[in-house]
Design a protein around this motif. Structure first.
Motif, PDB file in Angstrom:
ATOM      1  N   TRP A 345      46.469  81.822  91.282  1.00  0.00           N
ATOM      2  CA  TRP A 345      46.215  80.672  92.166  1.00  0.00           C
ATOM      3  C   TRP A 345      44.732  80.312  92.166  1.00  0.00           C
ATOM      4  O   TRP A 345      44.365  79.136  92.082  1.00  0.00           O
ATOM      5  CB  TRP A 345      46.673  80.995  93.581  1.00  0.00           C
ATOM      6  N   GLY A 346      43.890  81.345  92.273  1.00  0.00           N
ATOM      7  CA  GLY A 346      42.449  81.084  92.278  1.00  0.00           C
ATOM      8  C   GLY A 346      41.957  80.493  90.971  1.00  0.00           C
ATOM      9  O   GLY A 346      41.115  79.581  90.964  1.00  0.00           O
ATOM     10  N   LEU A 347      42.471  80.985  89.837  1.00  0.00           N
ATOM     11  CA  LEU A 347      42.073  80.435  88.538  1.00  0.00           C
ATOM     12  C   LEU A 347      42.524  78.984  88.399  1.00  0.00           C
ATOM     13  O   LEU A 347      41.798  78.145  87.848  1.00  0.00           O
ATOM     14  CB  LEU A 347      42.678  81.280  87.412  1.00  0.00           C
ATOM     15  N   ALA A 348      43.734  78.674  88.907  1.00  0.00           N
ATOM     16  CA  ALA A 348      44.234  77.301  88.828  1.00  0.00           C
ATOM     17  C   ALA A 348      43.361  76.345  89.630  1.00  0.00           C
ATOM     18  O   ALA A 348      43.302  75.143  89.319  1.00  0.00           O
ATOM     19  CB  ALA A 348      45.677  77.250  89.316  1.00  0.00           C
ATOM     20  N   LEU A 395      34.490  80.432  89.066  1.00  0.00           N
ATOM     21  CA  LEU A 395      35.610  80.947  89.839  1.00  0.00           C
ATOM     22  C   LEU A 395      35.654  80.397  91.254  1.00  0.00           C
ATOM     23  O   LEU A 395      34.632  80.318  91.944  1.00  0.00           O
ATOM     24  CB  LEU A 395      35.558  82.478  89.906  1.00  0.00           C
ATOM     25  N   HIS A 396      36.846  80.044  91.687  1.00  0.00           N
ATOM     26  CA  HIS A 396      37.120  79.738  93.087  1.00  0.00           C
ATOM     27  C   HIS A 396      36.975  81.047  93.876  1.00  0.00           C
ATOM     28  O   HIS A 396      37.228  82.138  93.346  1.00  0.00           O
ATOM     29  CB  HIS A 396      38.542  79.175  93.205  1.00  0.00           C
ATOM     30  N   PRO A 397      36.569  80.995  95.175  1.00  0.00           N
ATOM     31  CA  PRO A 397      36.414  82.242  95.942  1.00  0.00           C
ATOM     32  C   PRO A 397      37.658  83.144  95.919  1.00  0.00           C
ATOM     33  O   PRO A 397      37.530  84.370  95.859  1.00  0.00           O
ATOM     34  CB  PRO A 397      36.111  81.736  97.356  1.00  0.00           C
ATOM     35  N   VAL A 398      38.854  82.562  95.962  1.00  0.00           N
ATOM     36  CA  VAL A 398      40.067  83.385  95.894  1.00  0.00           C
ATOM     37  C   VAL A 398      40.194  84.026  94.502  1.00  0.00           C
ATOM     38  O   VAL A 398      40.638  85.172  94.371  1.00  0.00           O
ATOM     39  CB  VAL A 398      41.320  82.544  96.224  1.00  0.00           C
ATOM     40  N   ALA A 399      39.776  83.299  93.474  1.00  0.00           N
ATOM     41  CA  ALA A 399      39.791  83.868  92.126  1.00  0.00           C
ATOM     42  C   ALA A 399      38.796  85.017  92.016  1.00  0.00           C
ATOM     43  O   ALA A 399      39.051  85.996  91.301  1.00  0.00           O
ATOM     44  CB  ALA A 399      39.470  82.786  91.094  1.00  0.00           C
ATOM     45  N   VAL A 400      37.668  84.904  92.714  1.00  0.00           N
ATOM     46  CA  VAL A 400      36.700  86.011  92.727  1.00  0.00           C
ATOM     47  C   VAL A 400      37.350  87.250  93.322  1.00  0.00           C
ATOM     48  O   VAL A 400      37.230  88.358  92.779  1.00  0.00           O
ATOM     49  CB  VAL A 400      35.432  85.627  93.524  1.00  0.00           C
ATOM     50  N   ILE A 404      38.117  90.726  91.390  1.00  0.00           N
ATOM     51  CA  ILE A 404      37.671  92.030  91.884  1.00  0.00           C
ATOM     52  C   ILE A 404      38.865  92.973  92.023  1.00  0.00           C
ATOM     53  O   ILE A 404      38.770  94.169  91.697  1.00  0.00           O
ATOM     54  CB  ILE A 404      36.938  91.869  93.233  1.00  0.00           C
ATOM     55  N   GLY A 405      39.992  92.440  92.496  1.00  0.00           N
ATOM     56  CA  GLY A 405      41.196  93.266  92.593  1.00  0.00           C
ATOM     57  C   GLY A 405      41.626  93.799  91.241  1.00  0.00           C
ATOM     58  O   GLY A 405      42.071  94.942  91.128  1.00  0.00           O
TER      59      GLY A 405
END
Length: 511
Positions: A345-348, A395-400, A404-405
């Motif tokens: 989702w973050g990458l999209a 990267l979007h913050p969620v993608a970051v 990291i995950g």
């Protein structure tokens, strides 16, 4: 500034690991061991400051440091090793094996001193070993264990269950019963003191975590939520001045913070629930916030996450290798189930930027996904034709958080010592082979760090970790084929994360 912060962080982690792992077994000062193991990082940092990032450290010097420093580290430990055992000249081969077995007792059973058993108790103990299950040949006494050696006459699981039931019927909860393999590969039993009781003096069962522990876990979680939210503000592109002038800006950091906290929480809850399934005593997950000064927010490097992660503390030994495997793999598996959707989702919702010299695996503003096969495939699937061979990803913050995950999952799956991957390999192949694989992994990571300098921190941390995992109570019974397959797939996931995408795949994906 980023280099100095990285060295400070690495230095703190290194000191903590050395102090926890070897301080009790050697008289050599911890600061000296720390200095020896920090030498490669300090030399590399000094070289970078003096020559600049464009001038690499000579390969011969780097190899010499990575060979000489671990060797010197080992020699210093041996030079100051505390000798708690009789002189070697007074030991037979059997006694040496017993010494190894005694050191392999789980940490929870190492502190108490074994009470001598009487002649009658020894007779009762011998009666706990049926001839058709385990033919007991001799009983040996050690400072921290009573070793029972003989010949196994049935399958290991049935033998352990039978002998454990007999020992508990005869001695109650006075002992832990361990079932391990000697250096020659022969299974033996060991009785060690059980420092636990069914209830504390106030009558509260030990299985119930004190209210203070739950409050501490909740407090650390809230503090970590704040620190990650502040870092999320920086990742979202806001400055410290904007944050201090308008506190509502803090909401911009929530996407990163909530995503990262969800990944870390579910990873640790995977371990926690698996441990609860096997009735193992454990704490709730404890988060570790990383402190910082708000005024220095703009100076914080991109690899600063707002947290040093989370952990749970096991308060009882692992009953068998099946439990060791399930508890070990549950965390990465649960974390990955959440990480992958969040990352996609973050990458999209991320954007592409031109690939440059600044692009790399630590630059969220210009991430080059090609260093990881799995990340390459996910990035291409999420961004489609936008991502080409000349583009990197902002990267979007969620993608970051998802990225990291992915990194956290890969590090925990490393088959070294008491990392999750170390537990998995130990459960699959046994403690001795698991330790050999851990040593090989550390050396391979050093080689990989020479090709990808950003992995140097991983290589150094792994170098400090003990390669041997603590044994389960029943450390002889093997896993079923299904768990072996799951363990193999976990190692495949690890390789797909840490190894770069092959040229054939990048060409196929137009990357």
């Amino acid at each position: 500034m980023e280099l100095w912060l990285l060295l400070i962080l690495l230095g703190l982690i290194t000191y903590f690991i050395i102090n926890r792992s070897v301080a009790r077994i050697t008289r050599t000062p911890v600061w000296l061991l720390w200095l020896v193991m920090m030498t490669p990082a300090l030399v590399l940092g000094g070289w970078t400051l003096a020559k600049g990032e464009d001038v690499p450290l000579p390969t011969e010097l780097m190899l010499a440091l990575f060979v000489a420093c671990p060797l010197l580290y080992w020699l210093l430990i041996q030079w100051g090793r505390r000798d708690a055992n009789p002189p070697a000249s007074q030991k037979t081969q059997t006694e040496n094996q017993a010494s190894v077995a005694s050191r392999q007792v789980p940490a929870i059973a190492k502190e108490p001193t074994l009470r001598p058993i009487t002649k009658q108790e020894e007779t009762d103990l011998r009666n706990c070993f049926p001839w058709g299950v385990y033919y007991l040949q001799n009983v040996e006494y050690r400072p921290q264990a009573v070793l029972c050696r003989g010949k196994l006459r049935t399958n290991p699981e049935a033998a352990y269950q039978t002998v454990r039931d007999n020992v508990e019927a005869e001695f109650g909860d006075r002992f832990f019963l361990l079932f391990q393999e000697s250096l020659s590969g022969k299974p033996f039993f060991a009785l060690v003191p059980n420092p636990q009781t069914k209830t504390r003096e106030d009558g509260i069962p030990k299985e119930r975590q004190p209210v203070e522990g739950k409050a501490l876990a909740l407090g650390l979680m809230l503090i970590t939520l704040f620190t990650t939210t502040v870092i999320g503000v920086r990742i979202a592109g806001f400055s410290a001045e904007q944050l201090t002038s308008d506190p509502a800006t803090l909401l911009q950091g929530l996407p990163y913070a909530l995503a990262l906290m969800a990944i870390l929480s579910i990873h640790e809850m995977g371990h926690y629930l698996a441990a609860m399934f096997y009735k193992m005593q454990t704490t709730l997950p404890y988060f570790i916030p990383s402190p910082f000064f708000l005024g220095a927010l703009d100076l914080i490097p991109v690899f600063f996450l707002g947290t040093f992660g989370a952990f749970i503390q096991m308060r009882s030994p692992v009953p068998n290798r099946k439990a060791l495997f399930d508890v070990g793999i549950a965390g990465p598996l649960a974390g990955l189930i959440v990480t992958i959707p969040l990352l996609i989702w973050g990458l999209a919702h991320s954007s592409v930027v031109p690939l440059s010299d600044a692009s790399g695996l630590l630059n969220y503003e210009s991430l080059d996904p090609r260093f990881s096969l799995l990340l390459t495939v996910l990035s291409k699937g999420a961004l489609g034709s936008q991502l080409t061979s000349a583009m990197a990803i902002k990267l979007h913050p969620v993608a970051v958080a998802g990225y990291i995950g992915l990194v956290v999952t890969a590090f925990n799956l490393m088959p070294v010592g008491q990392l999750d991957g170390g537990h998995v390999v130990h459960a699959m192949l046994g403690q001795r082979i698991g330790a050999i694989i851990g040593q090989i992994t550390r050396l391979l990571m050093l080689v990989l760090a020479l090709l990808e300098p950003d992995l140097l921190l991983w290589a150094i941390i792994l170098l400090f970790m003990p390669v041997a995992d603590e044994p389960a109570l029943n450390d002889v019974s093997e896993l079923d084929n299904w768990r072996d397959l799951c363990g193999f797939l976990a190692m495949v996931v690890l390789v797909s994360i840490i190894l770069p995408a092959p040229v054939t795949i990048t060409r196929l994906l137009n990357l």
